[in-house]
Each structure stands twice: as structure tokens, then as C-alpha cells.
Design an enzyme around this catalytic site. Structure first.
Site, mmCIF file in Angstrom:
data_model
loop_
_atom_site.group_PDB
_atom_site.id
_atom_site.type_symbol
_atom_site.label_atom_id
_atom_site.label_comp_id
_atom_site.label_asym_id
_atom_site.label_seq_id
_atom_site.Cartn_x
_atom_site.Cartn_y
_atom_site.Cartn_z
ATOM 1 N N ASP A 188 0.813 -1.367 -0.037
ATOM 2 C CA ASP A 188 0.108 0.079 -0.008
ATOM 3 C C ASP A 188 0.761 1.241 -0.036
ATOM 4 O O ASP A 188 0.822 2.041 -0.871
ATOM 5 C CB ASP A 188 -0.890 -0.037 1.182
ATOM 6 C CG ASP A 188 -1.862 1.146 1.428
ATOM 7 O OD1 ASP A 188 -1.408 2.326 1.308
ATOM 8 O OD2 ASP A 188 -2.995 1.091 1.398
ATOM 9 N N LEU A 228 -5.720 1.916 0.710
ATOM 10 C CA LEU A 228 -5.993 1.210 -0.612
ATOM 11 C C LEU A 228 -5.861 -0.291 0.056
ATOM 12 O O LEU A 228 -6.413 -1.345 -0.721
ATOM 13 C CB LEU A 228 -4.530 1.182 -1.428
ATOM 14 C CG LEU A 228 -4.275 2.649 -1.793
ATOM 15 C CD1 LEU A 228 -2.902 2.678 -2.381
ATOM 16 C CD2 LEU A 228 -5.301 3.330 -2.613
ATOM 17 N N ASP A 229 -5.142 -0.703 0.877
ATOM 18 C CA ASP A 229 -5.097 -2.334 1.486
ATOM 19 C C ASP A 229 -6.488 -2.671 2.118
ATOM 20 O O ASP A 229 -7.215 -3.547 1.546
ATOM 21 C CB ASP A 229 -4.059 -2.243 2.537
ATOM 22 C CG ASP A 229 -2.863 -2.853 2.314
ATOM 23 O OD1 ASP A 229 -2.632 -3.694 1.134
ATOM 24 O OD2 ASP A 229 -1.876 -2.658 3.009
ATOM 25 N N HIS A 230 -6.995 -1.856 2.913
ATOM 26 C CA HIS A 230 -8.221 -1.893 3.465
ATOM 27 C C HIS A 230 -9.456 -1.755 2.546
ATOM 28 O O HIS A 230 -10.247 -3.049 2.623
ATOM 29 C CB HIS A 230 -8.692 -1.153 4.999
ATOM 30 C CG HIS A 230 -7.797 -1.439 5.831
ATOM 31 N ND1 HIS A 230 -8.190 -2.286 6.866
ATOM 32 C CD2 HIS A 230 -6.458 -1.004 6.261
ATOM 33 C CE1 HIS A 230 -7.069 -2.353 7.895
ATOM 34 N NE2 HIS A 230 -6.257 -1.450 7.631
ATOM 35 N N GLY A 278 -9.464 -5.067 0.198
ATOM 36 C CA GLY A 278 -9.643 -5.991 0.971
ATOM 37 C C GLY A 278 -11.380 -6.316 1.012
ATOM 38 O O GLY A 278 -12.019 -7.336 1.073
#
Length: 464
Positions: A330, A361-363, A366
Site C-alpha cells: 500500500d 488502499l489495502d483495507h 480487502g
């Protein structure tokens, strides 16, 4: 003061990308809160949209299983903001985790800025070797050595040198520079996510609990499978014994799951994996594109051996273009795509690059990944077919910078995080953690089990 609204344009756009029925958007209500995930870019709107479509996809699948209408979905900015920073709220026996290692940071270079990622020992060793500094020295000495070295070098030259050595370093780019980059142009030409039917496998009954093989690492993939576990799936995370795991990252994203270790290069462990695959409904992968193909884990190969499987594939840069085979995280995607430049101070003054208020971006990716799996299962229940969904952090970044628009919000602030946190005992110690933001009528409000010790579970599916 809070402000209740219906689904945002961003929620509608994400739901459309997932192939959802637009009539179901009327089920979504959104409690907006000023002060949630403050940033120059519309991070609050992106986060709420990602959680909103995940909640709606979960409600849709639950309704399909029960043969009833889809119930109401609730999105609360406060819960979303807390969940998007879950790693910062985690306490293990009262201890706060350390998120980034000393060599994971921004560096001033001769011609700009560079960001490195060296949280894992093998990445740290490759970075040091590529730069020729700090090998065998303490971390403090290494930081000083690297800072002095990089101040004399070009960020773009170091980016290529470190990549060639298997390390992680990305030069800071503006949004315009990323748009002109061959990888940025390919990302911009593609949709937020892709969905594909691979074959004509017949419809399968919606098993409860769903069986999910989790081959992911580092936030985005684990957030997706943590969410599937929340919704009742039996999630078994499979890691290679030779790759270390950050125990705090495991504590944060391991809720609801089991964890085992298999060496897929070993004949015996490979046979164990094939037995697991034969009983799996979903396989989620989060390694760089092509890294797992030699083990027969490409989506098409998995579907040949397990007809009707849903494969979810996650990457940093996308499985295409000149950066398609590169590793990424991220923080690095924020730097390459111009996000860090937008969120930073005056780049010509004394300031420097910035970052989003969460690893959004990660969360965000996800929750989108979990939503795509849930939607694939709903479609498969009547239409059949093995299916693959593909997402990339860079595609989510492009959506944030070029697709999501700011929305009006009430004047009040987010609730105190304490009301959105819980505590539990676990094999890892006493944990304080963020409660899940996914919320719909009749849905779960917490995970059924805390994380266990990494790699400690047997590689089997429990007997029904």
C-alpha cells in the site's frame, strides 16, 4: 452531528463494477461523520463505499441462502474509519504494535523522494545488498548510511536497482507522472475490478460453512478473508514455512481464521494441499502475479482440478503491464500513483510527501475483494461456473484519485474509538481490537473466535 444519507455515487459505482442489481442499492443507509479519515483525497467516501458494497453483497448472499428478500444495510463512517486503522488500535497484552521498520520510510534523493519497504527480514536484506550498505550493522547505523547514500543518487535509478535485487523501493511520482507511466496508463484503461466465468461447471449448493483457502499476506488479502470468516466461512490460511510472518499483523487480521503452514515445493505437503483444494469453495491468493503458477495455483488450473471454485486474485500493480510481476505494498502504491504527492506538503519547500490517514488502499481493496467473492457465490448459486475475480491496489488507487468524488457530510465528528473496540483473551494474549464495520440486518457483529498462533492448526477441513 451526524448525517444520514442513502448510498453514495461511489457505492453505486462499486456495486455496478461487482455486477450487482442496482435496485438493491436502496437497502443501503449511510451515517456520515465529519472528521472521519480526513485527507485531501476522498478517502472517507472510498472507505464507506467499499464497506457498503461488502455489506450489501453479504446481505444478498444471506438472503439467497434463506430464500428471502435482502434486508437493510447500515454503513457508519465511525465504524469504517476505526476498522480501516485496525492495526493502530490493536493492543496485545497492552502493547501497541510497531507498524514500520526503520528502513521502511521516505528518503530524500538527489532528484526527489524515494520510499522503501523493509518490514520483513528478506526484504531488508535485499535492500541493504542492493545499496551496498549496512550489511551486518545495527539498524541505527544503517539508516544513517542509507540516508547519506540516497542523497547522492537518483530516485528512479535506485528504484530499478533495488527491484532488480528483489527489494522494494519506489520513486515518488505526481499524478501526472504516473498517468504518463506505461503501468499507470494500463491501470487507467482498466475497470476497478474484473470478473470472469471460467467454465460451465453446474451450480453448487451454498455450503454452510463456506470453505476458504487463504493464501494471502499483509493487510488487503487478510482483511478480505477476515471478513469472510466474520460471515461464517471456515477460513484456513496457508503459509510457506520459510516465509516469516509479522506476529502483530497476524493478530490484527487473523480473527475468525485457522492457520497452517505447507511447503508447496514438497511432495507430501503438495498432496495435503490438493486434498484441501478438493473440499474448498473459495481460494484467495495475494502473491505477486505468476508467483504461485509453478504450484498449479493459477485460476484456470485451480478450476480444472476443482470445478465450480471461486478464485479471488489480488496484486499490487495488476497482472499486466511492465510492473505486472513486481512486488508492492500500500505505502509504495501511494508513492507511485501520486497519492503521496497530493497528500504531502509543498514539494518545492521544506516539506515532503505525505500519506493517507489509513492504509486505505489495502483495507478498501480487502473489502472489495470480499464483496467480489460474495457476489460470485450468489451468481454461481443459479448460474454455475468456476469464477475468478481480480483486483489490484493500483486500480483502487486510480479509483480514489480519478473516480471517487467528495460528498457532503454533517458537522459532527466521529464517535470515540472506544465504543468501536472490543477486548478478548486469545492464545496470543489479551487483545484489544477494532470491531468489524460490515453491518446488515441479521448479520454478525463480531468474530466467533480470536486469532490463534500462526501456523498452529492442522491442514484439514473439520468433519461436518
Amino acid at each position: 452531528m451526524t448525517h444520514a444519507t442513502g448510498p453514495s455515487p461511489a457505492t453505486a459505482a462499486a456495486w455496478d463494477a461487482l455486477g450487482g442489481d442496482p435496485a438493491l442499492l436502496s437497502r443501503v443507509s449511510h451515517l456520515t461523520r465529519a472528521g472521519a479519515l480526513p485527507a485531501r483525497l476522498p478517502v472517507r467516501e472510498l472507505a464507506a463505499a467499499c464497506v457498503g458494497v461488502c455489506s450489501l453483497a453479504a446481505a444478498e448472499l444471506a438472503a439467497t441462502r434463506a430464500g428471502r428478500d435482502v434486508g437493510a444495510v447500515q454503513v457508519d463512517d465511525g465504524a469504517v474509519a476505526t476498522a480501516f486503522t485496525s492495526e493502530r488500535h490493536l493492543l496485545v497484552d497492552g502493547r501497541a504494535p510497531v507498524s514500520f521498520a526503520p528502513l521502511s520510510r521516505f528518503w530524500r534523493t538527489r532528484d526527489g523522494w524515494l520510499r522503501t519497504h523493509a518490514n520483513y527480514p528478506h526484504h531488508r536484506a535485499r535492500l541493504r545488498a542492493a545499496l551496498g550498505v549496512g550489511v551486518g550493522a545495527g539498524e541505527d547505523a544503517t539508516v544513517a548510511d542509507v540516508a547519506a547514500l540516497l542523497a547522492e543518487r537518483s530516485a528512479y535509478e535506485v528504484e530499478e536497482t533495488v527491484y532488480a535485487a528483489g527489494g522494494l523501493a519506489v520513486a515518488l511520482r505526481t499524478p501526472q507522472e504516473w498517468a504518463a507511466h506505461p503501468q499507470g496508463a494500463q491501470v487507467a484503461a482498466r475497470p476497478l475490478l474484473t470478473r470472469e466465468r471460467l467454465d460451465a461447471a453446474p451450480p453448487r449448493a451454498l455450503r454452510q460453512p463456506l470453505r476458504v483457502l487463504d493464501l494471502t499476506r499483509v493487510i488487503a488479502g487478510p482483511v478480505a478473508t477476515r471478513t469472510l470468516a466474520l460471515l461464517g466461512a471456515d477460513v484456513l490460511r496457508v503459509d510457506a514455512p520459510q516465509l516469516p510472518e509479522d506476529p502483530d499483523a497476524h493478530a490484527d487480521t487473523g480473527f475468525g481464521k485457522r492457520s497452517t503452514r505447507l511447503d508447496l515445493g514438497s511432495g507430501a505437503d503438495r498432496r495435503v494441499f490438493e486434498e484441501l483444494l478438493s473440499g474448498a469453495d473459495v481460494v484467495v491468493t495475494g502473491y505477486r502475479p505468476g508467483a504461485l503458477d509453478r504450484f498449479g495455483l493459477a485460476p484456470e488450473s485451480l478450476a480444472e482440478r476443482r470445478p465450480g471454485v471461486v478464485v479471488a486474485s489480488l496484486s499490487a500493480w495488476g497482472a499486466y503491464g511492465p510492473w505486472g510481476g513486481r512486488r508492492g505494498f500500500d505505502s509504495l502504491v501511494q508513492v507511485a500513483t501520486g497519492i503521496a504527492a497530493v497528500e504531502g506538503d509543498d514539494m518545492d519547500g521544506e516539506g515532503g510527501p505525505g500519506a493517507l490517514p489509513a492504509q486505505a488502499l489495502d483495507h478498501g481493496t480487502g473489502y472489495l475483494l470480499a464483496a467480489a467473492v460474495l457476489r460470485a457465490l450468489t451468481e454461481q448459486a443459479t448460474g454455475g461456473g468456476s469464477r475468478v475475480v481480480r483486483l489490484a491496489l493500483a486500480q483502487t488507487a486510480h479509483w480514489l484519485t480519478d473516480g471517487v468524488r467528495p460528498e457532503p457530510v454533517g458537522d459532527g465528528g466521529a464517535p470515540e474509538p472506544a465504543v468501536l473496540l472490543a477486548e478478548t483473551d486469545s492464545p496470543l494474549g489479551r487483545l484489544r481490537y477494532a470491531l468489524p464495520p460490515v453491518s446488515f440486518d441479521g448479520g454478525p457483529t463480531d468474530w466467533r473466535r480470536p486469532p490463534g498462533c500462526w501456523g498452529a492448526d492442522a491442514p484439514v477441513w473439520p468433519t461436518p
